[in-house]
Enzyme design. Structure first.
Site, mmCIF file in Angstrom:
data_model
loop_
_atom_site.group_PDB
_atom_site.id
_atom_site.type_symbol
_atom_site.label_atom_id
_atom_site.label_comp_id
_atom_site.label_asym_id
_atom_site.label_seq_id
_atom_site.Cartn_x
_atom_site.Cartn_y
_atom_site.Cartn_z
ATOM 1 N N GLY A 38 -0.180 -2.493 8.730
ATOM 2 C CA GLY A 38 -0.771 -1.913 9.760
ATOM 3 C C GLY A 38 -2.179 -2.525 9.795
ATOM 4 C CG HIS A 39 -5.086 -1.783 6.953
ATOM 5 N ND1 HIS A 39 -4.647 -1.677 5.804
ATOM 6 C CD2 HIS A 39 -6.093 -0.875 7.323
ATOM 7 C CE1 HIS A 39 -5.074 -0.223 5.545
ATOM 8 N NE2 HIS A 39 -5.745 0.116 6.301
ATOM 9 C CG ASP A 152 -6.589 9.855 11.257
ATOM 10 O OD1 ASP A 152 -6.429 10.542 11.916
ATOM 11 O OD2 ASP A 152 -7.247 9.759 10.096
ATOM 12 C CB VAL A 178 2.541 -1.080 11.553
ATOM 13 C CG1 VAL A 178 3.391 -2.256 10.957
ATOM 14 C CG2 VAL A 178 1.424 -2.066 12.626
ATOM 15 C CB SER A 187 0.036 5.532 4.705
ATOM 16 O OG SER A 187 -1.060 6.182 3.889
#
Ligand code: PAF
Length: 296
Positions: A38-39, A152, A178, A187
Site C-alpha cells: 500500500g505504501h 483510512d 491496496v 496494513s
C-alpha cells in the site's frame, strides 16, 4: 536516496533541492513505517508525478491513546529504506520522537465534526495527533502534493478539511487501497494477527462487497445496509465490531436510517472497524451516486 534523521539536515537538503529545481514539484509520502505494498503504491505515484519524493517514517506518539499499541507498533527502518530506494524515493526522513517533539508540544491542531465520528469517537484525540504531526511535516517539507491511502478514508477527509481551513498550499492526493489476494486491506498492523484471526479478517472486505451488491436492492435503507454489514461481520466468531457505519463522504454526516439509498444523490462511505483479539482493523468502501441511483 538520502536518509536523514534531523530537521536541520532535512531543511538543508530541501533548500538545496529547491535551489537546483525551483519549479520542481516536491511529493510527500507520510508514513509510520513498516512499509507494505500500500505504501509502495503511494511512493510510486509520488515518484511518477513529482520531481522529488520525500518519504517520512515516524511513529507519532501523539496519535496513540494511553492503552494503544505505540510501544509495540512494528518498526524496521532498514527494510523500509530498502523498499523506498527500490521505488525511487529521493529522501527518507526518519526523525526520533525527541527530534520531532524536543519539548512537550503546547500547540495542537483540533479538527471538529469530521474528526469526531468513526475512529475519532473510538480513539479520542487520535486525529488531533494526526493533524498536528501532518501539519509539522507539511511545514518541514513544504510539498506541492501529499499522498495518503484511502484505507483510512476518514484520515483523508480530516486532512483535506484541515488543509482547506488553513489554506495550506498542498494538494492532497487520495490513493486507492491496496489489498492482499483474498481482499484483506494491507496494513502494518496485519502482522499482529494470529493465523486464525488472519483467516477470519477477510470478513471485512467480503462485507463491503456484499454491501455493494445489496445497495441496489429495492427498499434498501441506510439502517438496513448498516445492520446487514454488522450481521455479516458477526458471522466471523473472532470479530468484535467497533463500528459498521454508513455516512456521507467526505463530510461524514449520519444518514437517516429510513432513507432509501436508491433515492440518494450523494457520495457515501460504508466504514468498518473490527477487532480481532488485540488488533483493530479498518476498511471502507465509497459508494458514488449517479443521477439518483447509486454506482459503486
Ligand atoms: O496514516 C499514517 O500512517 C499516519 O496517520 C500518518 C499520516 C503518517 C501520520 O502519522
Amino acid at each position: 536516496m538520502i536518509i536523514c534523521t534531523t530537521i536541520s539536515e532535512l531543511r538543508t537538503i530541501l533548500n538545496g533541492q529547491r535551489g537546483e529545481a525551483p519549479d520542481g514539484l516536491i511529493g510527500l509520502v507520510p508514513t509510520m513505517g513498516f512499509l507494505h505494498d500500500g505504501h509502495a503504491s503511494l511512493m510510486q505515484r509520488s515518484v511518477n508525478e513529482c520531481a522529488f519524493t520525500v518519504l517520512t517514517v515516524f511513529v507519532n506518539p501523539l496519535q496513540f491513546g494511553p492503552n494503544e499499541d505505540f510501544d509495540r507498533y512494528p518498526r524496521d527502518l532498514e527494510r523500509d529504506a530498502a523498499l523506498a530506494e527500490k521505488h525511487g524515493v529521493d529522501l527518507l526522513f526518519a526523525p526520533s520522537v525527541q527530534e520531532m517533539y524536543p519539548t512537550r508540544p503546547l500547540t495542537k491542531i483540533l479538527i471538529n465534526e469530521v474528526a469526531d465520528r468513526l475512529c475519532g469517537a473510538s480513539r479520542p484525540g487520535h486525529f488531533d495527533g494526526v493533524g498536528t504531526v501532518v501539519t509539522k511535516l507539511f511545514n518541514l517539507v513544504q510539498p506541492g502534493r501529499a499522498y495518503f491511502g484511502m484505507k483510512d478514508a476518514q484520515q483523508v477527509a480530516v486532512i483535506q478539511q484541515m488543509v482547506n481551513d488553513l489554506n495550506t498550499p498542498v494538494d492532497i492526493v487520495p490513493c486507492e487501497t491496496v489489498r492482499e489476494a483474498d481482499g484483506l486491506a494491507m496494513s502494518s498492523r496485519n502482522v499482529y494477527l494470529s493465523s486464525d484471526e488472519r483467516a477470519q479478517a477477510v470478513i471485512l472486505s467480503r462485507t463491503l462487497q456484499q454491501a455493494e451488491r445489496m445497495l441496489r436492492e429495492p427498499g434498501m435503507t441506510a439502517g438496513k445496509l448498516s445492520a446487514e454489514a454488522a450481521a455479516s461481520i458477526r458471522t466471523s466468531p473472532l470479530a468484535v465490531i467497533d463500528y459498521a457505519e454508513l455516512l456521507t463522504y467526505p463530510s461524514l454526516q449520519p444518514i437517516d436510517p429510513d432513507q432509501l439509498l436508491t433515492e440518494m444523490n450523494q457520495t457515501l462511505i460504508l466504514a468498518l472497524a473490527v477487532k480481532f483479539g488485540g488488533t483493530r482493523l479498518i476498511d471502507n468502501r465509497l459508494l458514488q451516486s449517479a443521477g439518483g441511483g447509486l454506482n459503486v
